[in-house]
Design a protein around this motif. Sequence first.
Motif, mmCIF file in Angstrom:
data_model
loop_
_atom_site.group_PDB
_atom_site.id
_atom_site.type_symbol
_atom_site.label_atom_id
_atom_site.label_comp_id
_atom_site.label_asym_id
_atom_site.label_seq_id
_atom_site.Cartn_x
_atom_site.Cartn_y
_atom_site.Cartn_z
ATOM 1 N N ILE A 97 0.878 -1.179 0.000
ATOM 2 C CA ILE A 97 0.000 0.000 0.000
ATOM 3 C C ILE A 97 0.910 1.222 0.000
ATOM 4 O O ILE A 97 1.517 1.560 1.025
ATOM 5 C CB ILE A 97 -0.940 0.035 1.218
ATOM 6 N N ASP A 98 1.046 1.866 -1.148
ATOM 7 C CA ASP A 98 1.766 3.142 -1.190
ATOM 8 C C ASP A 98 0.727 4.223 -0.915
ATOM 9 O O ASP A 98 -0.342 4.222 -1.511
ATOM 10 C CB ASP A 98 2.412 3.351 -2.560
ATOM 11 N N GLY A 99 1.084 5.116 0.020
ATOM 12 C CA GLY A 99 0.097 6.093 0.465
ATOM 13 C C GLY A 99 -0.648 5.556 1.680
ATOM 14 O O GLY A 99 -1.877 5.703 1.795
ATOM 15 N N THR A 100 0.094 4.960 2.591
ATOM 16 C CA THR A 100 -0.536 4.316 3.755
ATOM 17 C C THR A 100 -1.326 5.317 4.600
ATOM 18 O O THR A 100 -2.389 4.981 5.126
ATOM 19 C CB THR A 100 0.545 3.629 4.618
ATOM 20 N N VAL A 101 -0.822 6.541 4.725
ATOM 21 C CA VAL A 101 -1.546 7.522 5.551
ATOM 22 C C VAL A 101 -2.878 7.881 4.883
ATOM 23 O O VAL A 101 -3.916 7.983 5.553
ATOM 24 C CB VAL A 101 -0.669 8.762 5.824
ATOM 25 N N GLY A 169 9.142 13.271 3.773
ATOM 26 C CA GLY A 169 9.446 12.082 4.558
ATOM 27 C C GLY A 169 8.727 12.121 5.898
ATOM 28 O O GLY A 169 7.955 13.044 6.191
ATOM 29 N N TYR A 170 8.987 11.129 6.725
ATOM 30 C CA TYR A 170 8.303 11.032 8.017
ATOM 31 C C TYR A 170 9.091 11.674 9.156
ATOM 32 O O TYR A 170 8.523 11.977 10.201
ATOM 33 C CB TYR A 170 8.034 9.565 8.349
ATOM 34 N N ASP A 171 10.402 11.876 8.952
ATOM 35 C CA ASP A 171 11.236 12.436 10.010
ATOM 36 C C ASP A 171 11.037 13.958 10.090
ATOM 37 O O ASP A 171 11.089 14.656 9.063
ATOM 38 C CB ASP A 171 12.705 12.104 9.698
ATOM 39 N N ALA A 197 1.215 9.743 -2.236
ATOM 40 C CA ALA A 197 1.569 8.373 -2.664
ATOM 41 C C ALA A 197 2.497 8.495 -3.877
ATOM 42 O O ALA A 197 2.047 8.771 -4.997
ATOM 43 C CB ALA A 197 0.335 7.563 -3.018
ATOM 44 N N ALA A 198 3.760 8.258 -3.643
ATOM 45 C CA ALA A 198 4.771 8.523 -4.671
ATOM 46 C C ALA A 198 4.520 7.733 -5.963
ATOM 47 O O ALA A 198 4.696 8.256 -7.064
ATOM 48 C CB ALA A 198 6.149 8.200 -4.114
ATOM 49 N N ALA A 199 4.123 6.466 -5.810
ATOM 50 C CA ALA A 199 3.912 5.641 -7.009
ATOM 51 C C ALA A 199 2.822 6.256 -7.887
ATOM 52 O O ALA A 199 2.961 6.353 -9.114
ATOM 53 C CB ALA A 199 3.530 4.222 -6.607
ATOM 54 N N TYR A 214 9.215 15.708 -7.892
ATOM 55 C CA TYR A 214 10.523 15.455 -7.270
ATOM 56 C C TYR A 214 10.294 15.081 -5.813
ATOM 57 O O TYR A 214 9.299 15.476 -5.201
ATOM 58 C CB TYR A 214 11.458 16.689 -7.365
ATOM 59 N N GLU A 215 11.197 14.305 -5.270
ATOM 60 C CA GLU A 215 11.127 13.997 -3.845
ATOM 61 C C GLU A 215 12.451 13.423 -3.371
ATOM 62 O O GLU A 215 13.103 12.663 -4.080
ATOM 63 C CB GLU A 215 9.995 12.991 -3.552
ATOM 64 N N LYS A 216 12.831 13.796 -2.157
ATOM 65 C CA LYS A 216 13.982 13.186 -1.494
ATOM 66 C C LYS A 216 13.463 12.082 -0.571
ATOM 67 O O LYS A 216 12.424 12.245 0.073
ATOM 68 C CB LYS A 216 14.713 14.238 -0.653
#
Length: 274
Positions: A97-101, A169-171, A197-199, A214-216
């Motif tokens: 599951i991409d985009g879990t939140v 990210g989550y951090d 959801a990046a995918a 774009y994303e890190k």
Amino acid sequence: MDRPAPPPSELLEIAIDVARDAAATAYRMRIEGVSVAATKSTVTDVVTAADRAVERQITDALRRLRPGDAVLGEEYGTADGGTTDAPARVRWIVDPIDGTVNYLYGLPHCAVSIAAELDGAVVAGVVRNIHTGEEWTATAGGGAWRAGERLRCSTETDLGQALVITGFGYDARRRAHQARVVAELIPYVRDIRRLGAAALDLCLVAEGRADAYYEKGLAAWDQAAGGLVAAEAGLRIGGLKGLPPGPEMVIAAPPALYDPLHEHLTRWDAAGGP
Ligand code: IPD
């Protein structure tokens, strides 16, 4: 002796079948009610029971259909199906599951993502939206597709007119750095979207429903299938300063937008920070 290489189309067919069943399970479990099963890197980086059940279902199906292959999954890591004399040539890269939140909140932007790597290169991928059933597929050299239509990315040439998707990210410290980069970039683009959801983000860019992404901080499972869909739709994909796309940075932009976007992201050290 090397195992024979399956054609990408054969791997894609398997990926599609497995992803459809997996998305059905995720959808059913969403209707039944979702709760957080655990947290990972931070308290906001959650895992639901569905993430685990769906990954197990996908892994079991792949094991049954292609017993010798390796599998890398978001929740359970690597399982190598190779033997010592003949290591697996095919590795499946799975985000159950991409985009879990989004899934947790019932927001309809989350997906099952399954890619197949052959000898280290992604050659087939499918991303299926769990809620809407929209499904994007690609094979290396065979184009990117949705609902029977071949996909082409945006032809926008002016960054100032570009709708740019990104993610965080989550951090907390990483997010703070990413927010500073967005604050610097936003005056130079049409607007920014954070969909979660990046995918799916990569698939939307593949069909021109946004111009660039774009994303890190992406993991292999976030970008393997969506990255192939994007590349096959004509997007240029890379990291910063000539590096390949990876955890430091993924940029997916139409050829004319790539350099200007890359220039801004380099100036604000988008791959840097925590
Ligand atoms: C996350 C999503 C999100 C992105 C994060 C990913 P997950 O994956 O793709 O959009 O910004 O970097 O970790 O945790 O929902 O599978």
